[in-house]
Design a protein around this motif. Structure first.
Motif, PDB file in Angstrom:
ATOM      1  N   GLY A   1     -10.190   2.251  -1.409  1.00 53.29           N
ATOM      2  CA  GLY A   1      -8.644   1.831  -1.066  1.00 53.29           C
ATOM      3  C   GLY A   1      -8.034   0.760  -1.851  1.00 53.29           C
ATOM      4  O   GLY A   1      -6.922   0.628  -1.552  1.00 53.29           O
ATOM      5  N   PHE A   2      -8.787   0.098  -2.302  1.00 53.40           N
ATOM      6  CA  PHE A   2      -8.205  -1.255  -2.910  1.00 53.40           C
ATOM      7  C   PHE A   2      -8.856  -1.760  -4.341  1.00 53.40           C
ATOM      8  O   PHE A   2     -10.087  -1.378  -4.676  1.00 53.40           O
ATOM      9  N   ALA A   3      -7.962  -2.294  -4.941  1.00 52.62           N
ATOM     10  CA  ALA A   3      -8.376  -2.796  -6.465  1.00 52.62           C
ATOM     11  C   ALA A   3      -9.285  -4.224  -6.179  1.00 52.62           C
ATOM     12  O   ALA A   3      -9.097  -5.057  -5.438  1.00 52.62           O
TER      13      ALA A   3
ATOM     14  N   PRO B   1       4.899  -5.954   2.138  1.00 49.51           N
ATOM     15  CA  PRO B   1       5.543  -4.942   2.968  1.00 49.51           C
ATOM     16  C   PRO B   1       4.197  -4.357   3.864  1.00 49.51           C
ATOM     17  O   PRO B   1       4.689  -3.750   5.137  1.00 49.51           O
ATOM     18  N   SER B   2       2.922  -3.981   3.418  1.00 45.17           N
ATOM     19  CA  SER B   2       1.944  -3.527   4.355  1.00 45.17           C
ATOM     20  C   SER B   2       0.996  -3.805   3.814  1.00 45.17           C
ATOM     21  O   SER B   2       0.670  -4.415   2.451  1.00 45.17           O
ATOM     22  N   SER B   3      -0.270  -4.200   4.729  1.00 46.33           N
ATOM     23  CA  SER B   3      -1.680  -4.829   4.388  1.00 46.33           C
ATOM     24  C   SER B   3      -2.639  -3.865   3.935  1.00 46.33           C
ATOM     25  O   SER B   3      -2.626  -2.983   4.476  1.00 46.33           O
ATOM     26  N   PHE B   4      -3.266  -4.348   2.904  1.00 41.89           N
ATOM     27  CA  PHE B   4      -4.502  -3.490   2.306  1.00 41.89           C
ATOM     28  C   PHE B   4      -5.888  -3.711   3.481  1.00 41.89           C
ATOM     29  O   PHE B   4      -6.757  -3.346   3.288  1.00 41.89           O
TER      30      PHE B   4
ATOM     31  N   ASN C   1       0.840  -1.235   0.103  1.00 40.04           N
ATOM     32  CA  ASN C   1      -0.030   0.067  -0.029  1.00 40.04           C
ATOM     33  C   ASN C   1       0.915   1.273   0.201  1.00 40.04           C
ATOM     34  O   ASN C   1       1.178   2.015   1.055  1.00 40.04           O
ATOM     35  N   VAL C   2       1.248   1.553  -1.038  1.00 40.15           N
ATOM     36  CA  VAL C   2       2.159   2.718  -1.413  1.00 40.15           C
ATOM     37  C   VAL C   2       1.597   3.376  -2.723  1.00 40.15           C
ATOM     38  O   VAL C   2       1.523   2.942  -3.699  1.00 40.15           O
TER      39      VAL C   2
END
Length: 523
Positions: free
Chosen positions: A156-158, A118-121, A43-44
């Motif tokens: 926020g997410f696909a 690296p970071s979770s949605f 999430n970048v």
């Protein structure tokens, strides 16, 4: 009950050719590196903006982050804890398969599964206690308590095809699984170099102007500007501050600007008793972690001359920060003011905390992610050293920096955070909420800061339906975090794009550089 709906408009035809650029080809120069085509991996901002070309979302955002329908054409509350999303009919994935409710369910299933992310949605889906298919184009999402921000979080997410529910990240990078519903299809991804896109002629929405889009990753600022001036690219983001005034006067260049939703800030290890990069000045162990003491954190904040950083390092292309977002955004506090520079006061606080002679630490920073990131880190180091905190900077490429920070290898870090939701719950929940993987809280809280008061206020805000009351709770949570120096905010960027004459770009508060926003002529 609240109901939202929006109609899509027909596409305009691409304009005629300009210069030597092919009639419908576009080349963009990006200042940030893109690490993956897997839309649920990291999430970048750089990854997210590229994947927005390829994948749709239930809800989209315009240039000012106002919600607009995408794969969901409408949404409403059924009861206090149930949201209904009506899905758009007739939408197809790039491979010709139909989009429907099963793809939404597959996406919700995949997000917490992605290995080595690296970071979770999950920060956008953790509030969902049950997802239920009502029919092929209707989904109900249930929560344990009222959750008024559900549509915001759905932006926020696909959404992926159910065929790739358990596809590994590498299958997205190779293009095998990068089959979305977006305006562009992925042709090629070369990590660290370029992304090649081709227009999706079957796209259900407004057709973009460009048949082919080449996205070049040009992290070197001078090279990025040179590529623009030579005509190798038609648009660049992250306009270097050193070149801004010159480009502004160049008749062959057009500049578009907007205040960013991104705060550049310092994060500290406030959790461990012994943190790896904080030592006595002679290199010996201190015996305790001074960053756990709010007086030390306050002293560090007071030692930083933010206006000087804005003027000298950012050359006026930033705004000194007092909190997580500029005051114009929802949920910010009117009470928080930019920390006044006070070196003498900072020294007194250090002495009061038991460090009259200071200590030493290392400030880790990326050197290719944020505008002037390493220069900002060096300026901060000089200011801290003047109050007795001997500070060394270690600046490394973001591709190395981010995973190391995720493993909690650092003690003191420079970061940037842009609010994907366009309001304060995003940085609060991501950066300073107590880390809880299952709930999706604190995924970017790499200092493992924890404050029950902040958590309680944030949780209350997220379940408060009334906008005014929720804004007040978010402001209180911000005040609790900032006054406890959970992080040290430095400045908000001013987002600048430069285009060749004859091209224009609609500036976005979320920093995204989207081919869909590049047009010929003036807006």
């Amino acid at each position: 009950m609240r109901i939202f709906a929006h109609g899509m408009v027909a596409a305009a035809l691409a304009a005629a050719s300009a210069g030597t650029v092919a009639a419908a080809d576009l080349t963009m120069g990006l200042g940030g590196a893109v690490s993956s085509m897997d839309p649920h991996y990291h999430n970048v901002a750089t990854n997210n903006m590229i994947n927005r070309h390829i994948f749709g979302r239930l809800v989209d955002q315009d240039a000012q982050q106002k919600l607009v329908p995408d794969l969901a054409e409408s949404w409403r509350t059924i009861d206090d804890t149930t949201w209904e999303f009506k899905l758009r009919k007739g939408v197809k994935f790039h491979d010709g398969s139909d989009f429907d409710a099963k793809d939404v369910m597959a996406t919700l299933s995949r997000i917490p599964w992605v290995p080595n992310a690296p970071s979770s949605f999950r920060i956008f889906t953790g509030q969902i206690t049950e997802a239920k298919v009502i029919d092929s184009h209707t989904v109900h999402l249930k929560t344990a308590a009222p959750f008024p921000l559900m549509p915001v979080f759905m932006a926020g997410f696909a959404i992926i095809s159910d065929e790739f529910e358990r596809a590994p990240t590498e299958d997205f990078n190779s293009g095998k699984a990068a089959i979305g519903t977006g305006a562009y299809k992925l042709k090629q991804f070369v990590r660290g170099d370029r992304i090649e896109l081709v227009r999706n002629e079957g796209y259900y929405g407004q057709k973009p102007d460009w048949d082919n889009v080449s996205v070049k990753q040009i992290t070197n600022s001078a090279a990025r500007v040179a590529a623009l001036l030579s005509g190798d690219v038609q648009i660049i983001d992250q306009v270097p501050t050193a070149d801004f005034a010159r480009l502004k006067k160049d008749k062959n260049v057009a500049i578009s600007s907007v205040v960013s939703n991104r705060v550049i800030y310092l994060s500290m290890d406030t959790n461990r008793d012994d943190t790896p990069f904080v030592k006595a000045k002679d290199g010996s162990a201190l015996g305790k972690n001074p960053l756990k003491d709010v007086r030390v954190r306050k002293a560090m904040s007071m030692a930083i001359n933010r206006p000087a950083i804005v003027d000298r390092v950012m050359e006026g292309q930033a705004i000194a920060a007092a909190q997580f977002l500029p005051e114009t955004f929802f949920g910010t506090s009117k009470n928080l003011k930019v920390e006044k520079f006070d070196a003498n006061g900072a020294k007194k606080l250090l002495a009061e905390a038991g460090y009259p002679d200071g200590f030493s630490l290392t400030l880790h920073s990326p050197n290719d992610r944020y505008l002037n990131d390493e220069k900002v880190a060096q300026a901060v180091a000089q200011m801290l050293s003047r109050i007795g905190i001997q500070t060394k900077v270690e600046a490394i490429p973001f591709a190395t920096y981010s995973p190391r920070a995720t493993k909690l290898e650092f003690s003191f870090m420079l970061w940037g955070w842009g609010s994907g939701t366009g309001e304060v719950s995003s940085p609060l929940r991501s950066l300073v909420a107590t880390y809880d993987r299952d709930k999706g809280n604190g995924p970017s809280n790499r200092g493992r800061y924890s404050n029950p008061k902040v958590d309680e206020l944030l949780a209350a805000a997220l379940r408060t339906v009334d906008d005014g009351a929720r804004a007040n709770l978010l402001a209180q949570a911000s005040e609790a975090a900032i006054l406890d120096v959970a992080v040290i905010p430095l400045h908000y960027n001013i987002n600048n794009w430069a285009t060749r004459a004859g091209f224009s770009y609609e500036p976005r508060t979320d920093e995204s550089t989207l081919a869909m926003g590049v047009k010929r002529g003036k807006r």
